[in-house]
Design an enzyme around this catalytic site. Structure first.
Site, PDB file in Angstrom:
ATOM      1  N   ASN A 261      -2.320   7.262 -55.325  1.00 49.51           N
ATOM      2  CA  ASN A 261      -3.225   7.981 -54.430  1.00 49.51           C
ATOM      3  C   ASN A 261      -2.443   9.186 -53.923  1.00 49.51           C
ATOM      4  O   ASN A 261      -1.516   9.025 -53.136  1.00 49.51           O
ATOM      5  CB  ASN A 261      -3.662   7.088 -53.270  1.00 49.51           C
ATOM      6  CG  ASN A 261      -4.512   7.820 -52.247  1.00 49.51           C
ATOM      7  OD1 ASN A 261      -4.706   9.032 -52.325  1.00 49.51           O
ATOM      8  ND2 ASN A 261      -5.021   7.093 -51.282  1.00 49.51           N
TER       9      ASN A 261
ATOM     10  N   ARG B 118      -2.903  11.289 -51.745  1.00 54.09           N
ATOM     11  CA  ARG B 118      -2.921  11.504 -50.295  1.00 54.09           C
ATOM     12  C   ARG B 118      -1.954  10.580 -49.556  1.00 54.09           C
ATOM     13  O   ARG B 118      -1.740  10.730 -48.371  1.00 54.09           O
ATOM     14  CB  ARG B 118      -4.341  11.307 -49.754  1.00 54.09           C
ATOM     15  CG  ARG B 118      -5.305  12.355 -50.332  1.00 54.09           C
ATOM     16  CD  ARG B 118      -6.645  12.283 -49.699  1.00 54.09           C
ATOM     17  NE  ARG B 118      -6.520  12.739 -48.317  1.00 54.09           N
ATOM     18  CZ  ARG B 118      -7.430  12.585 -47.396  1.00 54.09           C
ATOM     19  NH1 ARG B 118      -8.562  11.975 -47.696  1.00 54.09           N
ATOM     20  NH2 ARG B 118      -7.245  13.024 -46.173  1.00 54.09           N
ATOM     21  N   CYS B 119      -1.354   9.641 -50.273  1.00 49.23           N
ATOM     22  CA  CYS B 119      -0.442   8.665 -49.677  1.00 49.23           C
ATOM     23  C   CYS B 119       1.007   9.123 -49.877  1.00 49.23           C
ATOM     24  O   CYS B 119       1.439   9.355 -51.003  1.00 49.23           O
ATOM     25  CB  CYS B 119      -0.654   7.302 -50.340  1.00 49.23           C
ATOM     26  SG  CYS B 119       0.569   6.063 -49.872  1.00 49.23           S
ATOM     27  N   GLY B 120       1.745   9.234 -48.780  1.00 48.53           N
ATOM     28  CA  GLY B 120       3.133   9.663 -48.844  1.00 48.53           C
ATOM     29  C   GLY B 120       4.004   8.755 -49.682  1.00 48.53           C
ATOM     30  O   GLY B 120       4.837   9.219 -50.467  1.00 48.53           O
TER      31      GLY B 120
ATOM     32  N   ARG C 162       3.221   9.390 -53.324  1.00 45.40           N
ATOM     33  CA  ARG C 162       3.814  10.652 -53.781  1.00 45.40           C
ATOM     34  C   ARG C 162       5.327  10.499 -53.988  1.00 45.40           C
ATOM     35  O   ARG C 162       5.882  11.008 -54.961  1.00 45.40           O
ATOM     36  CB  ARG C 162       3.528  11.783 -52.787  1.00 45.40           C
ATOM     37  CG  ARG C 162       2.085  12.244 -52.779  1.00 45.40           C
ATOM     38  CD  ARG C 162       1.901  13.525 -51.983  1.00 45.40           C
ATOM     39  NE  ARG C 162       2.457  13.490 -50.645  1.00 45.40           N
ATOM     40  CZ  ARG C 162       1.808  13.110 -49.551  1.00 45.40           C
ATOM     41  NH1 ARG C 162       0.540  12.720 -49.647  1.00 45.40           N
ATOM     42  NH2 ARG C 162       2.394  13.129 -48.370  1.00 45.40           N
TER      43      ARG C 162
END
Length: 113
Positions: free
Chosen positions: A7, A9-11, A14
């Site tokens: 995802n 948007r997930c740190g 990433r």
């Protein structure tokens, strides 16, 4: 081949992708929010992870709290909830051949390499 259920948007997700970039290890990304898993795919993933469905659920997600938290649910019902609401699936998940981990913390990746 490494597969990362990601995802963007997930740190933590990433960070996982950047980890493999840094290692220069080839991988495939599955953006499971854009391409939701089927029931069969989710069951296969749970089997690789060797966990129960509830262990893959992000229980602090608003959808879980509002719709499912206080219900008694079978494993199949929990799987259906994740199929319907893929945001409930914990991330990142890393698969290497027939082994998989939820990469939280990131060091768990070492278990399958």
């Amino acid at each position: 081949m490494i597969t990362i259920y990601h995802n963007p948007r997930c740190g933590k997700s990433r960070t996982c992708v950047m980890h493999f970039d840094t290692l220069n290890v080839p991988y495939t990304v599955v953006r499971y929010l854009e391409h939701p898993l089927t029931e069969a795919e989710l069951k296969k993933l749970l089997n690789l992870l060797a966990i129960r469905p509830i262990d893959l659920v992000r229980t602090k997600e608003k959808i879980w709290i509002e719709q499912f938290q206080n219900k008694i649910m079978s494993d199949d019902a929990i799987i259906q909830a994740m199929v319907l609401y893929p945001i409930l699936i914990e991330r990142p998940i890393v698969i290497n051949n027939d082994k998989a981990v939820i990469a939280r913390p990131l060091e768990r990746i070492q278990e399958i390499l």
